[in-house]
Design an enzyme around this catalytic site. Structure first.
Site, short mmCIF file in Angstrom:
data_model
loop_
_atom_site.label_atom_id
_atom_site.label_comp_id
_atom_site.label_asym_id
_atom_site.label_seq_id
_atom_site.Cartn_x
_atom_site.Cartn_y
_atom_site.Cartn_z
N ARG A 157 0.82 -1.22 0.00
CA ARG A 157 0.00 0.00 0.00
C ARG A 157 0.85 1.27 0.00
NH1 ARG A 157 -3.39 -2.55 4.79
NH2 ARG A 157 -1.25 -3.21 5.14
N ILE A 158 1.85 1.33 0.90
CA ILE A 158 2.64 2.57 1.00
C ILE A 158 3.57 2.68 -0.21
CG2 ILE A 158 4.26 3.89 2.42
CD1 ILE A 158 3.04 2.44 4.88
N ARG A 238 10.60 -0.43 9.10
CA ARG A 238 10.97 -0.76 10.47
C ARG A 238 12.49 -0.65 10.56
NH1 ARG A 238 6.84 0.39 11.78
NH2 ARG A 238 5.09 -0.84 12.51
N GLU A 267 14.72 1.71 18.97
CA GLU A 267 13.80 2.83 19.10
C GLU A 267 13.37 2.95 20.54
OE1 GLU A 267 10.24 3.00 16.63
OE2 GLU A 267 11.51 2.92 14.87
N HIS A 286 9.60 8.12 14.53
CA HIS A 286 8.51 7.19 14.18
C HIS A 286 7.16 7.91 14.13
CE1 HIS A 286 7.41 2.67 14.19
NE2 HIS A 286 6.54 3.36 13.46
P1 NAP Z 1 1.86 -3.85 2.82
O1 NAP Z 1 0.70 -3.27 2.08
O2 NAP Z 1 1.70 -5.17 3.49
O3 NAP Z 1 3.09 -3.92 1.79
C1 NAP Z 1 4.29 -4.56 2.06
C2 NAP Z 1 4.87 -5.02 0.73
O4 NAP Z 1 6.14 -5.60 0.96
C3 NAP Z 1 4.01 -6.08 0.04
O5 NAP Z 1 3.95 -5.81 -1.33
C4 NAP Z 1 4.80 -7.36 0.31
O6 NAP Z 1 4.62 -8.35 -0.67
C5 NAP Z 1 6.22 -6.82 0.25
N1 NAP Z 1 7.14 -7.75 0.88
C6 NAP Z 1 6.95 -8.50 1.99
N2 NAP Z 1 8.04 -9.25 2.25
C7 NAP Z 1 8.93 -8.98 1.26
C8 NAP Z 1 10.22 -9.43 0.97
N3 NAP Z 1 10.82 -10.33 1.75
N4 NAP Z 1 10.84 -8.94 -0.12
C9 NAP Z 1 10.21 -8.06 -0.92
N5 NAP Z 1 8.98 -7.58 -0.69
C10 NAP Z 1 8.35 -8.03 0.38
O7 NAP Z 1 2.38 -2.86 3.93
P2 NAP Z 1 2.26 -1.25 3.95
O8 NAP Z 1 0.96 -0.86 4.54
O9 NAP Z 1 2.66 -0.73 2.62
O10 NAP Z 1 3.37 -0.92 5.04
C11 NAP Z 1 4.73 -1.28 4.85
C12 NAP Z 1 5.45 -1.20 6.18
O11 NAP Z 1 5.54 0.16 6.58
C13 NAP Z 1 4.68 -1.84 7.33
O12 NAP Z 1 4.98 -3.23 7.41
C14 NAP Z 1 5.15 -1.10 8.55
O13 NAP Z 1 6.22 -1.81 9.13
C15 NAP Z 1 5.63 0.22 7.99
N6 NAP Z 1 4.83 1.35 8.47
C16 NAP Z 1 5.49 2.34 9.14
C17 NAP Z 1 4.79 3.44 9.58
C18 NAP Z 1 5.52 4.55 10.28
O14 NAP Z 1 4.94 5.19 11.14
N7 NAP Z 1 6.75 4.80 9.93
C19 NAP Z 1 3.40 3.54 9.37
C20 NAP Z 1 2.77 2.51 8.68
C21 NAP Z 1 3.49 1.41 8.23
P3 NAP Z 1 3.40 -9.41 -0.56
O15 NAP Z 1 2.21 -8.67 -1.06
O16 NAP Z 1 3.83 -10.53 -1.41
O17 NAP Z 1 3.28 -9.79 0.90
#
Ligand code: NAP
Length: 340
Positions: A157-158, A238, A267, A286
């Site tokens: 999503r992000i 993370r 953190e 964060h």
């Molecule tokens: P998401 O929609 O689950 O997207 C994660 C992507 O990473 C998916 O496309 C996933 O593929 C891919 N992925 C997973 N494992 C992988 C690997 N080993 N190698 C390559 N790609 C891989 O998550 P999101 O909502 O975009 O968020 C991403 C991350 O941002 C979260 O997990 C969280 O830790 C972090 N976050 C941080 C904040 C902050 O405050 N800084 C806020 C929100 C989120 P698949 O579809 O195949 O699983």
């Protein structure tokens, strides 16, 4: 009819608290630091519902001491610090607030990209410290973000929200993810690359994978060495997705141009962390999801889940649906639930 008891482990916006108070006896922990463990255990032992913030650990000890507990509503998306299996075993519904943070977090990742490339934090310090005396042609020469190549690692999503923003900046956009996404490739003119090729090519590498066994230290010494000396690393995923020591060395020796981090390992980052001695690093505490609109939406969703459950109905963001048959039986006996 008696009211359910709710304990909220942190500060919620007033309006969200009010809607809880309309049907429940609410105790809210009104302190910036999380409640100490003994307070959490005491409150859990007499609560029907817990609404938990980032740090409260809801584990088997909490469930064991909380015979009335029926609902744990997590005030965030990804499940953290809650033992879901134990909750299910004890007939407790667990809810979360998914899908709300995407755009706000992508905004911050983009802001870190601009801040690192254009020396925004160092420029601000320079002015405040009284060093700005003349207009200098060479002062804080940065790098253009528009027209540069962005490498997105993890196209979820992000990652997609980053691709959307990058188009507006006329950027070439590469991505590496577990699987290809042809629709996003067409829509945002994305080019799929191996991780190595992305690291070699991109001017900005932005990390958007979840932290898993596979992604722990995904970017270490070898990966940083592949990046261009003019490239920047942005991490809003993370902290442990990046090897901190390797990043420190790469930044200190100028092997990459800079980094923008919203997440660190550990953190909070201690004040004596060597990372903080570096001028080519911008770090935020964060705050990826920290816009007031998003935080209010998270609170509203957490409260809406809890209110729905307290009315005996299945909350929309239930994480352990297999608990529902047992949970409904318990809820029929709860003196405050109306039954589904
Ligand atoms: P998401 O929609 O689950 O997207 C994660 C992507 O990473 C998916 O496309 C996933 O593929 C891919 N992925 C997973 N494992 C992988 C690997 N080993 N190698 C390559 N790609 C891989 O998550 P999101 O909502 O975009 O968020 C991403 C991350 O941002 C979260 O997990 C969280 O830790 C972090 N976050 C941080 C904040 C902050 O405050 N800084 C806020 C929100 C989120 P698949 O579809 O195949 O699983």
């Amino acid at each position: 009819m008696s009211k359910p008891r709710v304990f909220v482990t942190g500060k919620l916006p007033k309006e969200a608290l009010k809607s809880l108070e309309a049907i429940a006896d609410v105790t809210a922990w009104d302190n910036d630091l999380p409640p100490p463990r003994d307070v959490l255990l005491r409150e859990a032992s007499r609560s029907d519902v817990l609404i938990t913030m980032l740090t409260a650990r809801i584990d088997s000890e909490v469930f064991a001491i909380a015979p009335r507990l029926r609902v744990v509503g997590q005030h965030r998306g990804r499940l953290r610090h809650i033992d879901l299996a134990e909750a299910t075993r004890r007939g407790v519904v667990v809810t979360n607030t998914p899908g709300i943070l995407t755009e706000t977090t992508a905004d911050l990742a983009f802001a870190l990209m601009l801040a690192t490339a254009r020396n925004i934090a160092s420029g601000d310090r320079y002015v405040r410290e009284g060093n700005w005396r003349i207009w200098d042609f060479n002062l804080f020469l940065g790098r253009d973000v528009h027209g540069a190549t962005l490498g997105i690692v993890g196209l979820g999503r992000i990652g997609i929200a980053m691709a959307h923003r990058a188009r507006g900046f006329g950027m070439r956009c590469l991505y590496y993810s577990r699987k290809r996404n042809p629709e996003a490739e067409r829509r945002y003119r994305l080019e799929y690359a191996t991780l190595d090729n992305l690291l070699i090519t991109a001017d900005f590498v932005s990390l958007h994978v979840p932290l898993t066994g596979e992604t722990h230290s995904l970017v270490g010494k070898r990966e940083l060495a592949l990046m261009k000396p003019t490239a920047f690393l942005i991490n809003t995923s993370r902290g442990s997705v990046v090897d901190t020591e390797a990043l420190y060395e790469a930044l200190r020796e100028g092997r990459i141009a800079g980094a923008g981090l919203d997440v660190t390992d550990p953190e909070p980052l201690p004040i004596d962390s060597p990372l903080l001695e570096l001028d080519n690093l911008v770090v935020t505490p964060h705050i990826g999801s920290a816009s007031s609109a998003t935080r209010h939406r998270m609170a509203d969703m957490a409260v809406m889940n809890a209110l729905t459950a307290m009315r005996g109905k299945t909350p929309p963001n239930c994480l352990n649906r297999d608990v529902l048959p047992d949970w409904r039986k318990f809820m029929r006996k709860a003196p405050w639930a109306t039954g589904e």
